[in-house]
Design an enzyme around this catalytic site. Structure first.
Site, PDB file in Angstrom:
ATOM      1  CG  ASP A  65      -1.777   1.177   1.380  1.00 33.60           C
ATOM      2  OD1 ASP A  65      -2.441   1.530   0.391  1.00 33.60           O
ATOM      3  OD2 ASP A  65      -1.775   1.784   2.458  1.00 33.60           O
ATOM      4  CG  ASP A  73      -1.727   7.680   0.503  1.00 31.26           C
ATOM      5  OD1 ASP A  73      -1.550   8.893   0.568  1.00 31.26           O
ATOM      6  OD2 ASP A  73      -1.830   7.063  -0.581  1.00 31.26           O
ATOM      7  CG  ASP A 111      -2.040   2.024   6.367  1.00 29.22           C
ATOM      8  OD1 ASP A 111      -1.961   1.743   5.153  1.00 29.22           O
ATOM      9  OD2 ASP A 111      -2.727   2.955   6.791  1.00 29.22           O
TER      10      ASP A 111
END
Length: 228
Positions: free
Chosen positions: A15, A17, A178
């Site tokens: 991922d 961001d 995240d």
């Protein structure tokens, strides 16, 4: 659900961001510019930190819902999204902060012969600029944005598309992210998943999503994937 051997992992999908970069400052600036131009009061950074993760449409919708007290009309959503895109375009690649250990980790994984890819829900038009500004572009064999396919995470389609394109089986792939979107997508794709604790997960503990591994620092990937 992944049930393989971590020593078989050849492909690592990341991922962006909240995983590799902390982009909340830029997203916060763009959201507030959109709100102000739409006649609403700006919001605190912490709000935006909890709204990030499902792509730009959802970020704009959450901001407008907060401002209005109810969901926006389709017309207002469309107008506000255009305002957000214009605002974010001007700040997306400025002063982007890399999380500790990111470059070193990607470099070591690459040197160890791993194939690296990027799967973000950020609209693709912003991705190349951000990767170039941070020096991340050199590490990835493939990068997908949230609008690169008809589906975005938590749908497994982007992760499976990367596997298919790079000709590496899902069982030999790992997702690193995240948020629960990353975990859900990886589980549905049948691949291993690492959940990082420091990013954006709507204020929830990433461990609640039950990834295969939970890490406080991305550098833990090097030890996890080192041949034993």
């Amino acid at each position: 659900m992944y049930s393989g051997d971590v020593s078989d992992i050849k492909l690592i999908q990341f991922d962006l961001d909240g995983t590799l970069i902390d982009s909340v400052l830029q997203l916060w600036q763009a959201v507030n510019q959109m709100l102000i131009e739409s006649g609403h009061a700006p919001v605190a950074e912490q709000h935006v930190r909890h709204w990030v993760g499902n792509g730009a449409d959802m970020l704009v919708q959450r901001a407008l819902t907060h401002a209005l007290g109810h969901s926006p009309s389709a017309a207002l959503q469309h107008t506000a999204r255009a305002l957000f895109d214009a605002a974010y375009e001007s700040v997306a690649s400025q002063e982007v902060v890399l999380y500790p250990g990111v470059i070193d980790t990607l470099s070591q994984l690459k040197q160890a012969g791993k194939t690296l890819a990027l799967v973000t829900n950020k609209p693709y038009r912003f991705v190349p600029k951000v990767l170039a500004a941070t020096g991340l572009d050199q590490y990835f064999s493939l990068a997908l944005g949230g609008d690169s396919l008809a589906q975005k995470k938590p749908d497994p389609a982007p992760l499976l598309h990367v596997c298919h394109t790079l000709n590496i089986a899902p069982a030999q792939s790992m997702m690193v992210g995240d948020s629960e979107n990353d975990v859900l997508a990886a589980k549905a794709a049948g691949m291993a998943v690492v959940g990082l604790t420091y990013g954006y997960n709507y204020g929830k503990d990433i461990a609640d999503s039950q990834p295969n591994w939970v890490m406080n620092n991305i550098a833990g990937l090097v030890e996890l994937l080192r041949p034993h």
